[in-house]
Design a protein around this motif. Structure first.
Motif, PDB file in Angstrom:
ATOM      1  N   GLN A   1       0.733  -1.230   0.054  1.00  0.00           N
ATOM      2  CA  GLN A   1       0.092  -0.010  -0.154  1.00  0.00           C
ATOM      3  C   GLN A   1       1.090   1.258   0.043  1.00  0.00           C
ATOM      4  O   GLN A   1       0.644   2.053   0.729  1.00  0.00           O
ATOM      5  N   MET A   2       1.864   1.240  -0.930  1.00  0.00           N
ATOM      6  CA  MET A   2       3.027   2.224  -0.747  1.00  0.00           C
ATOM      7  C   MET A   2       2.809   2.717  -2.551  1.00  0.00           C
ATOM      8  O   MET A   2       3.704   3.218  -2.920  1.00  0.00           O
ATOM      9  N   ALA A   3       1.629   2.971  -3.204  1.00  0.00           N
ATOM     10  CA  ALA A   3       1.608   3.246  -4.568  1.00  0.00           C
ATOM     11  C   ALA A   3       1.851   4.602  -4.956  1.00  0.00           C
ATOM     12  O   ALA A   3       2.751   4.711  -5.871  1.00  0.00           O
ATOM     13  N   LEU A   4       1.952   5.229  -4.010  1.00  0.00           N
ATOM     14  CA  LEU A   4       1.892   6.953  -4.378  1.00  0.00           C
ATOM     15  C   LEU A   4       3.383   7.292  -4.112  1.00  0.00           C
ATOM     16  O   LEU A   4       4.007   8.436  -4.465  1.00  0.00           O
ATOM     17  N   ILE A   5       4.188   6.284  -3.711  1.00  0.00           N
ATOM     18  CA  ILE A   5       5.661   6.706  -3.507  1.00  0.00           C
ATOM     19  C   ILE A   5       6.376   7.004  -4.811  1.00  0.00           C
ATOM     20  O   ILE A   5       7.420   7.742  -4.745  1.00  0.00           O
ATOM     21  N   GLY A   6       6.084   6.214  -5.778  1.00  0.00           N
ATOM     22  CA  GLY A   6       6.547   6.480  -6.992  1.00  0.00           C
ATOM     23  C   GLY A   6       6.354   7.916  -7.589  1.00  0.00           C
ATOM     24  O   GLY A   6       6.992   8.547  -8.254  1.00  0.00           O
ATOM     25  N   GLU A   7       4.944   8.200  -7.254  1.00  0.00           N
ATOM     26  CA  GLU A   7       4.557   9.642  -7.830  1.00  0.00           C
ATOM     27  C   GLU A   7       5.616  10.623  -6.927  1.00  0.00           C
ATOM     28  O   GLU A   7       6.040  11.684  -7.438  1.00  0.00           O
ATOM     29  N   ALA A   8       5.863  10.735  -5.689  1.00  0.00           N
ATOM     30  CA  ALA A   8       6.616  11.475  -5.025  1.00  0.00           C
ATOM     31  C   ALA A   8       8.111  11.439  -5.349  1.00  0.00           C
ATOM     32  O   ALA A   8       8.763  12.362  -5.571  1.00  0.00           O
ATOM     33  N   LEU A   9       8.623  10.250  -5.664  1.00  0.00           N
ATOM     34  CA  LEU A   9      10.031  10.174  -6.336  1.00  0.00           C
ATOM     35  C   LEU A   9      10.162  10.928  -7.756  1.00  0.00           C
ATOM     36  O   LEU A   9      11.310  11.299  -7.860  1.00  0.00           O
ATOM     37  N   ALA A  10       8.998  10.610  -8.403  1.00  0.00           N
ATOM     38  CA  ALA A  10       9.001  11.311  -9.599  1.00  0.00           C
ATOM     39  C   ALA A  10       9.041  12.743  -9.501  1.00  0.00           C
ATOM     40  O   ALA A  10       9.906  13.358 -10.578  1.00  0.00           O
ATOM     41  N   HIS A  11       8.458  13.451  -8.842  1.00  0.00           N
ATOM     42  CA  HIS A  11       8.372  14.931  -8.771  1.00  0.00           C
ATOM     43  C   HIS A  11       9.710  15.422  -8.307  1.00  0.00           C
ATOM     44  O   HIS A  11      10.218  16.255  -8.349  1.00  0.00           O
ATOM     45  N   THR A  12      10.342  14.461  -7.346  1.00  0.00           N
ATOM     46  CA  THR A  12      11.699  14.989  -6.715  1.00  0.00           C
ATOM     47  C   THR A  12      12.669  14.926  -7.829  1.00  0.00           C
ATOM     48  O   THR A  12      13.401  15.430  -7.783  1.00  0.00           O
ATOM     49  N   ALA A  13      12.706  13.688  -8.527  1.00  0.00           N
ATOM     50  CA  ALA A  13      13.549  13.355  -9.670  1.00  0.00           C
ATOM     51  C   ALA A  13      13.486  14.580 -10.674  1.00  0.00           C
ATOM     52  O   ALA A  13      14.396  15.107 -11.057  1.00  0.00           O
ATOM     53  N   PHE A  14      12.292  15.079 -10.906  1.00  0.00           N
ATOM     54  CA  PHE A  14      12.024  16.301 -11.755  1.00  0.00           C
ATOM     55  C   PHE A  14      12.736  17.653 -11.109  1.00  0.00           C
ATOM     56  O   PHE A  14      13.444  18.448 -12.028  1.00  0.00           O
ATOM     57  N   GLY A  15      12.895  17.755  -9.822  1.00  0.00           N
ATOM     58  CA  GLY A  15      13.579  18.762  -9.241  1.00  0.00           C
ATOM     59  C   GLY A  15      15.136  18.583  -9.679  1.00  0.00           C
ATOM     60  O   GLY A  15      15.749  19.382  -9.870  1.00  0.00           O
ATOM     61  N   GLY A  16      15.610  17.113  -9.500  1.00  0.00           N
ATOM     62  CA  GLY A  16      16.883  16.974  -9.794  1.00  0.00           C
ATOM     63  C   GLY A  16      17.235  17.200 -11.300  1.00  0.00           C
ATOM     64  O   GLY A  16      18.302  17.625 -11.560  1.00  0.00           O
ATOM     65  N   VAL A  17      16.287  16.851 -12.051  1.00  0.00           N
ATOM     66  CA  VAL A  17      16.507  17.356 -13.520  1.00  0.00           C
ATOM     67  C   VAL A  17      16.816  18.643 -13.729  1.00  0.00           C
ATOM     68  O   VAL A  17      17.785  19.288 -14.709  1.00  0.00           O
ATOM     69  N   ALA A  18      16.194  19.402 -13.108  1.00  0.00           N
ATOM     70  CA  ALA A  18      15.893  20.949 -13.373  1.00  0.00           C
ATOM     71  C   ALA A  18      17.446  21.664 -12.679  1.00  0.00           C
ATOM     72  O   ALA A  18      17.992  22.353 -13.462  1.00  0.00           O
ATOM     73  N   ILE A  19      17.828  21.147 -11.555  1.00  0.00           N
ATOM     74  CA  ILE A  19      19.038  21.206 -11.228  1.00  0.00           C
ATOM     75  C   ILE A  19      20.438  21.057 -12.356  1.00  0.00           C
ATOM     76  O   ILE A  19      21.349  21.681 -12.454  1.00  0.00           O
ATOM     77  N   GLY A  20      20.006  19.659 -12.759  1.00  0.00           N
ATOM     78  CA  GLY A  20      21.128  19.277 -13.557  1.00  0.00           C
ATOM     79  C   GLY A  20      21.131  20.232 -14.770  1.00  0.00           C
ATOM     80  O   GLY A  20      22.175  20.425 -15.482  1.00  0.00           O
ATOM     81  N   LEU A  21      19.939  20.390 -15.376  1.00  0.00           N
ATOM     82  CA  LEU A  21      20.002  21.398 -16.624  1.00  0.00           C
ATOM     83  C   LEU A  21      20.422  22.598 -16.392  1.00  0.00           C
ATOM     84  O   LEU A  21      21.218  23.353 -17.019  1.00  0.00           O
ATOM     85  N   PHE A  22      20.082  23.257 -15.197  1.00  0.00           N
ATOM     86  CA  PHE A  22      20.946  24.271 -14.751  1.00  0.00           C
ATOM     87  C   PHE A  22      22.473  24.459 -14.565  1.00  0.00           C
ATOM     88  O   PHE A  22      23.105  25.176 -14.994  1.00  0.00           O
ATOM     89  N   VAL A  23      22.933  23.397 -13.836  1.00  0.00           N
ATOM     90  CA  VAL A  23      24.392  23.060 -13.849  1.00  0.00           C
ATOM     91  C   VAL A  23      24.951  22.970 -15.199  1.00  0.00           C
ATOM     92  O   VAL A  23      25.999  23.648 -15.412  1.00  0.00           O
ATOM     93  N   GLY A  24      24.084  22.122 -15.886  1.00  0.00           N
ATOM     94  CA  GLY A  24      24.736  21.809 -17.210  1.00  0.00           C
ATOM     95  C   GLY A  24      24.885  23.066 -18.329  1.00  0.00           C
ATOM     96  O   GLY A  24      25.796  23.060 -19.076  1.00  0.00           O
ATOM     97  N   SER A  25      23.900  23.924 -18.118  1.00  0.00           N
ATOM     98  CA  SER A  25      23.981  25.091 -18.970  1.00  0.00           C
ATOM     99  C   SER A  25      25.329  26.026 -18.403  1.00  0.00           C
ATOM    100  O   SER A  25      25.942  26.874 -19.407  1.00  0.00           O
ATOM    101  N   ALA A  26      25.645  25.920 -17.207  1.00  0.00           N
ATOM    102  CA  ALA A  26      26.743  26.569 -16.908  1.00  0.00           C
ATOM    103  C   ALA A  26      28.233  26.014 -16.946  1.00  0.00           C
ATOM    104  O   ALA A  26      29.088  26.777 -17.142  1.00  0.00           O
ATOM    105  N   VAL A  27      27.969  24.857 -16.772  1.00  0.00           N
ATOM    106  CA  VAL A  27      29.387  24.023 -16.953  1.00  0.00           C
ATOM    107  C   VAL A  27      28.948  22.747 -17.773  1.00  0.00           C
ATOM    108  O   VAL A  27      28.425  21.625 -17.366  1.00  0.00           O
ATOM    109  N   PRO A  28      29.243  22.873 -18.916  1.00  0.00           N
ATOM    110  CA  PRO A  28      28.750  21.855 -20.015  1.00  0.00           C
ATOM    111  C   PRO A  28      29.265  20.345 -19.688  1.00  0.00           C
ATOM    112  O   PRO A  28      28.524  19.445 -19.952  1.00  0.00           O
ATOM    113  N   ARG A  29      30.380  20.231 -19.221  1.00  0.00           N
ATOM    114  CA  ARG A  29      30.989  19.023 -18.845  1.00  0.00           C
ATOM    115  C   ARG A  29      30.291  18.357 -17.864  1.00  0.00           C
ATOM    116  O   ARG A  29      30.399  17.045 -17.573  1.00  0.00           O
TER     117      ARG A  29
END
Length: 360
Positions: free
Chosen positions: A125-153
Motif C-alpha cells: 500500500q505504497m503506490a504513491l511513493i513512485g509519484e513522490a520520487l518522480a516529482h523529486t527527480a524532476f527537481g533533480g533534472v531541473a538542477i542538472g539542466l541548470f548546472v549543465g548550462s553553466a558547466v557543459p562537462r
C-alpha cells in the motif's frame, strides 16, 4: 555458546554478506553505467581541473564519460544486431527507424523493471511513493539542466535526477521512522517539495522549456542512445538486487513481524526497496514523464492482481501487461498522432478495466 546466540550470529553474518554483495553490485553497476571501468579508453576521457587557485599543478585527468560508447561494450553491438534482424524480417518503418528502435527498447526495459518493483509497493500500500520520487527527480533534472548550462562537462540531468531521487528516498524513510508519523506524510512532503524545487530552479533564469517538457511529460520517441544505455544499467542493477533479496522483500511485504522474528533487518530492506523505486523512476522519467511515471509502477500490478492470487504469478503477469501497455501505447500513439507516454498509461488503464470486468 547458546543456540540463540549462534542463530543471532548466523543472522548477522547473512545480513552483512547480503549487504556486501549489494554494495559490490551497486558500485560495479554504477561504474559500468558511467563508463568508469578500466576498459574505457583514455581518449574518451575529459580533462577536469581541480580549479584551486595557486595549485594548478593538481589538475587531474578523470574518466568523465562523454560518449558512453564503451560503458556497455556489448550492448551497442547487441542492439544493432537485434534491430537489424528485426528490420530485415519485417522491413517496415516502425521497426527500421532509429528513434523508434530506441523508444521500443526503452519502453521494454521500463515495462520490466517498473512492474517488478511496483509489485512490492502495491502489496505494501505504497503506490504513491513512485509519484513522490518522480516529482523529486524532476527537481533533480531541473538542477542538472541548470548546472549543465553553466558547466557543459556536467551536463548529465538524469544523473542529477538519480541523486535527488535517492536522497529523497532515504529522506522519506528517515522521516517515517524518526517522527513516528503516518507514511503518507513524508510522501506528501516530497511530492510537493520536489516539484516546487524544480519549478523554482526553472524560473530562476535559464530557459530550456523544450527539454524540461520532455522530462515532465515524457518523449519516448526522442530518447538518446546514451539514455537507453543508462536504462540498461539500471535494469541490470534492479533485477540483480531483486533476485538476491526477493525472499527478504517478500517477507517484509506480507509479514513484517515474522521478518523481525526471523532477525531480518526490516529497516534495511525498506530502504533498499525505496531506493530501487527511485532508480526505476529515473529510468522511466524521459519515457513517461514525471507526471505519468507512477502509472507503470502501479497499473500493470493492479491489473495482474485481478487475474491471479499468487505473488510470483502476479509478478510475471504484471510484466506481460506492462509490455502490452508499452507496445500498444507506442503503436496507438503513432497511428493516432497523440502523446506516446500518455497513450501507454491509457492502454495500461484499459488492461486494468478489462481485467476487472472479466474477473468480476
Amino acid at each position: 555458546m547458546s543456540t540463540a546466540c549462534v542463530d543471532r550470529l548466523h543472522a548477522i553474518r547473512e545480513e552483512y554478506a547480503i549487504a556486501g554483495i549489494l554494495l559490490a553490485v551497486m558500485v560495479v553497476a554504477s561504474l559500468f553505467i558511467l563508463g568508469w571501468l578500466p576498459v574505457v579508453r583514455p581518449a574518451t576521457w575529459t580533462a577536469f581541473s581541480l580549479g584551486i587557485p595557486g595549485i594548478d599543478a593538481l589538475e587531474a585527468e578523470l574518466p568523465i564519460p562523454r560518449d558512453w560508447g564503451l560503458a556497455f561494450a556489448g550492448f551497442p553491438a547487441l542492439f544493432d544486431a537485434f534491430w537489424g534482424a528485426t528490420c530485415g524480417t519485417f522491413d517496415t518503418w516502425l521497426v527500421c527507424s532509429g528513434f523508434l528502435q530506441r523508444g521500443f527498447t526503452a519502453g521494454i526495459l521500463i515495462g520490466i523493471t517498473a512492474p517488478i518493483v511496483g509489485s512490492y509497493l502495491v502489496n505494501r500500500q505504497m503506490a504513491l511513493i513512485g509519484e513522490a520520487l518522480a516529482h523529486t527527480a524532476f527537481g533533480g533534472v531541473a538542477i542538472g539542466l541548470f548546472v549543465g548550462s553553466a558547466v557543459p562537462r556536467l551536463d548529465y540531468p538524469l544523473l542529477f535526477a538519480l541523486v535527488a531521487a535517492a536522497i529523497a528516498a532515504l529522506g522519506m524513510q528517515y522521516v517515517a521512522v524518526k517522527t513516528d508519523g503516518y507514511a503518507d506524510i513524508p510522501i506528501a512532503i516530497m511530492l510537493t517539495g520536489g516539484f516546487a524545487l524544480g519549478v523554482a530552479v526553472i524560473s530562476y533564469g535559464v530557459v530550456f522549456s523544450a527539454t524540461v517538457e520532455s522530462y515532465l511529460f515524457g518523449d519516448i520517441l526522442f530518447v538518446p542512445f546514451e539514455n537507453v544505455q543508462l536504462m540498461v544499467g539500471l535494469t541490470l542493477l534492479v533485477l540483480s538486487t531483486v533476485a538476491i533479496t526477493h525472499k527478504q522483500l517478500l517477507l517484509i511485504t506480507f509479514d513484517r513481524e515474522a521478518a523481525r522474528l526471523a532477525r531480518i533487518n526490516v529497516w534495511f530492506y525498506d530502504t533498499l526497496l525505496i531506493v530501487l523505486t527511485a532508480l526505476v523512476v529515473v529510468a522511466a522519467m524521459q519515457v513517461l514523464g514525471a507526471i505519468l511515471v507512477a502509472g507503470m509502477l502501479v497499473i500493470p500490478v493492479a491489473a495482474a492482481m485481478q487475474v491471479t492470487d499468487s505473488f510470483n504469478g502476479g509478478l510475471v503477469a504484471s510484466i506481460v501487461l506492462g509490455q502490452v501497455a508499452v507496445f500498444g501505447g507506442i503503436f496507438l500513439s503513432y497511428y493516432l498522432n497523440v502523446a506516446t507516454g500518455a497513450t501507454i498509461i491509457l492502454v495500461a488503464i484499459g488492461t486494468y478495466v478489462v481485467a476487472v470486468v472479466t474477473t468480476s
